[in-house]
Design a protein around this motif. Structure first.
Motif, mmCIF file in Angstrom:
data_model
loop_
_atom_site.group_PDB
_atom_site.id
_atom_site.type_symbol
_atom_site.label_atom_id
_atom_site.label_comp_id
_atom_site.label_asym_id
_atom_site.label_seq_id
_atom_site.Cartn_x
_atom_site.Cartn_y
_atom_site.Cartn_z
ATOM 1 N N GLY A 1 46.356 -36.356 32.448
ATOM 2 C CA GLY A 1 44.987 -36.703 33.025
ATOM 3 C C GLY A 1 43.987 -36.880 32.105
ATOM 4 O O GLY A 1 43.825 -36.239 30.919
ATOM 5 N N VAL A 2 43.354 -38.200 32.218
ATOM 6 C CA VAL A 2 42.153 -38.771 31.315
ATOM 7 C C VAL A 2 40.899 -39.010 32.338
ATOM 8 O O VAL A 2 41.349 -39.674 33.064
ATOM 9 C CB VAL A 2 42.606 -39.799 30.430
ATOM 10 C CG1 VAL A 2 41.254 -40.265 29.903
ATOM 11 C CG2 VAL A 2 43.848 -39.507 29.514
ATOM 12 N N TYR A 3 40.118 -38.134 32.144
ATOM 13 C CA TYR A 3 38.751 -38.299 32.947
ATOM 14 C C TYR A 3 37.512 -38.813 32.329
ATOM 15 O O TYR A 3 37.075 -37.680 31.442
ATOM 16 C CB TYR A 3 38.599 -36.883 33.563
ATOM 17 C CG TYR A 3 39.964 -36.268 34.230
ATOM 18 C CD1 TYR A 3 40.813 -37.099 34.950
ATOM 19 C CD2 TYR A 3 40.097 -35.039 33.838
ATOM 20 C CE1 TYR A 3 42.016 -36.424 35.250
ATOM 21 C CE2 TYR A 3 41.437 -34.438 34.369
ATOM 22 C CZ TYR A 3 42.096 -35.123 35.068
ATOM 23 O OH TYR A 3 43.275 -34.403 35.503
ATOM 24 N N SER B 1 34.088 -34.900 35.779
ATOM 25 C CA SER B 1 35.300 -34.598 34.948
ATOM 26 C C SER B 1 35.786 -33.215 34.907
ATOM 27 O O SER B 1 36.823 -33.270 34.956
ATOM 28 C CB SER B 1 35.085 -35.265 33.748
ATOM 29 O OG SER B 1 33.981 -34.895 32.939
ATOM 30 N N ARG B 2 34.966 -32.441 34.888
ATOM 31 C CA ARG B 2 35.282 -30.853 34.843
ATOM 32 C C ARG B 2 35.771 -30.635 36.221
ATOM 33 O O ARG B 2 36.834 -29.911 36.114
ATOM 34 C CB ARG B 2 34.073 -30.314 34.330
ATOM 35 C CG ARG B 2 33.601 -30.154 32.861
ATOM 36 C CD ARG B 2 32.412 -29.164 32.784
ATOM 37 N NE ARG B 2 31.743 -29.606 31.488
ATOM 38 C CZ ARG B 2 30.616 -29.170 30.846
ATOM 39 N NH1 ARG B 2 30.027 -28.309 31.658
ATOM 40 N NH2 ARG B 2 30.372 -29.021 29.542
ATOM 41 N N GLU C 1 31.132 -35.803 28.208
ATOM 42 C CA GLU C 1 31.179 -36.040 29.789
ATOM 43 C C GLU C 1 32.583 -36.239 29.888
ATOM 44 O O GLU C 1 32.843 -36.326 31.076
ATOM 45 C CB GLU C 1 30.251 -37.068 29.971
ATOM 46 C CG GLU C 1 28.977 -37.042 29.820
ATOM 47 C CD GLU C 1 27.906 -38.164 30.364
ATOM 48 O OE1 GLU C 1 26.960 -37.821 30.786
ATOM 49 O OE2 GLU C 1 28.473 -39.395 30.243
ATOM 50 N N ASP C 2 33.593 -36.101 29.134
ATOM 51 C CA ASP C 2 34.869 -36.318 29.303
ATOM 52 C C ASP C 2 35.693 -35.146 29.390
ATOM 53 O O ASP C 2 35.537 -34.105 28.704
ATOM 54 C CB ASP C 2 35.568 -37.268 28.430
ATOM 55 C CG ASP C 2 34.700 -38.669 28.318
ATOM 56 O OD1 ASP C 2 34.088 -38.973 29.191
ATOM 57 O OD2 ASP C 2 34.857 -39.295 27.179
ATOM 58 N N GLN C 3 36.924 -35.140 30.102
ATOM 59 C CA GLN C 3 37.809 -34.181 29.818
ATOM 60 C C GLN C 3 39.376 -34.773 29.845
ATOM 61 O O GLN C 3 39.522 -35.957 30.426
ATOM 62 C CB GLN C 3 37.875 -33.350 31.514
ATOM 63 C CG GLN C 3 36.726 -32.495 31.492
ATOM 64 C CD GLN C 3 36.669 -31.252 30.650
ATOM 65 O OE1 GLN C 3 37.654 -30.646 30.546
ATOM 66 N NE2 GLN C 3 35.618 -30.736 30.281
ATOM 67 N N SER D 1 33.048 -40.073 37.496
ATOM 68 C CA SER D 1 34.041 -40.205 36.418
ATOM 69 C C SER D 1 35.044 -41.208 36.661
ATOM 70 O O SER D 1 35.712 -41.069 38.230
ATOM 71 C CB SER D 1 34.936 -38.790 36.302
ATOM 72 O OG SER D 1 35.956 -38.903 35.222
ATOM 73 N N CYS D 2 35.683 -41.887 35.726
ATOM 74 C CA CYS D 2 37.035 -42.571 35.788
ATOM 75 C C CYS D 2 37.977 -41.481 35.962
ATOM 76 O O CYS D 2 37.970 -40.423 35.520
ATOM 77 C CB CYS D 2 37.179 -43.497 34.679
ATOM 78 S SG CYS D 2 35.977 -44.879 34.704
#
Length: 298
Positions: free
Chosen positions: A72-74, A83-84, A57-59, A139-140
């Motif tokens: 960028g850290v999502y 995140s996308r 689920e991260d990008q 998302s963070c």
């Protein structure tokens, strides 16, 4: 020389297009994906990805140019859509506002975060009847920007940026945190929420072994999570079929980032950008010691 390490994230979107170049792939150390040292505006960076959950689920992304660098850290939750969306829209918006104002600034960063959030909420409103769960996707968001020898760090959630600089007399390394954790595990964050919601005795509750906002989420700032910002979603019977109903009078979390600006000095060595998956295992000091003692020439 400033070096950057961003970790973990699902992928560097577009890979070559975001400055990661060719030749990146799964490493022998078990990482899902990584890029070795690459040049950026003020030094070099490397990028590593470690998969923790069954569904990614991260990008993450690194965008480089001759004059500036963006990281960028999502860290997504509830699904990959938020995140996308961040990986495709946040940096274009940041470039737009910075260009309009003649350079990078705190105001440009705030406007980029706000514009990207509004775009995503508009998407949610247009699609949630077909995909109700998208209203609970969030998302963070941790962003770093370096321009004109200044480092800007903007954050939503509990991802973290930590700088390593030389210790006294040029010996060893010292950790300096460059972001705020927006997590109700922190007593100060809990007190802030309670002060902001004096009419809600259940704004923060201890549930399933940790403190949570409304018994649901631990982070007090995030991108997306429309149902915790727009009460109409939480009240709708269609949405309640998919997500446990939450009685809200108003928004309980926000997408306003905390932003820090730091002049880059000769004693500054590197910055680590990472989601909470790393910081739950390592202290700031332990992380910078690992990087300092294990320089990567390849």
């Amino acid at each position: 020389m400033l070096r950057w390490l961003a970790r973990p994230a699902e992928r560097c979107l577009g890979r070559g297009g975001c400055g990661c170049g060719s030749g990146a792939g799964g490493g022998g150390d078990g990482l899902l994906w990584h890029a070795e040292l690459k040049p950026h505006a003020s030094g070099e960076y490397s990028f590593a990805v470690a998969q923790a959950n069954e569904r990614l689920e991260d990008q993450g992304q690194v965008v480089t140019s001759q004059a500036s660098t963006f990281v960028g850290v999502y860290d997504g939750h509830g699904g990959p859509e938020a995140s996308r969306f961040l990986s495709s829209r946040l940096f274009p918006n940041l470039h737009k506002f910075a260009s309009e104002q003649g350079g990078m600034s705190i105001d440009a960063i705030k406007k980029a975060f706000h514009a990207t959030e509004e775009e995503f909420l508009h998407l949610v409103k247009g699609t949630w009847l077909k995909r109700p769960k998208i209203a609970s996707v969030g998302s963070c968001c941790l962003v770093g920007a370096i321009a004109n020898n200044k480092l800007y760090v903007a954050n939503l959630g509990d991802s973290r940026a930590v700088l390593g600089h030389r210790g006294p007399n040029g010996r060893g390394v010292v950790a300096e945190r460059l972001s705020n954790d927006h997590n109700v595990a922190d007593e100060a964050v809990r007190k802030e929420l309670i002060q902001q919601h004096p009419d809600d005795s259940q704004i923060v509750v201890y549930s399933r072994g940790v403190w949570r906002i409304k018994g649901i989420i631990q982070i007090s700032r995030s991108f997306g999570d429309a149902y915790l910002k727009k009460p109409e979603f939480a009240r709708d019977p269609v949405f309640q079929q998919y997500v446990c109903p939450v009685p809200l009078k108003r928004a309980v979390i926000t997408a306003v980032p905390s932003i820090k600006v730091r002049q880059i000095g000769q004693q500054d060595l590197f910055v680590i950008f990472a989601s909470d998956g790393l910081w739950e295992q390592l202290t700031d000091e332990a992380a910078v010691e690992i990087v300092f003692k294990n320089p990567r020439a390849e």
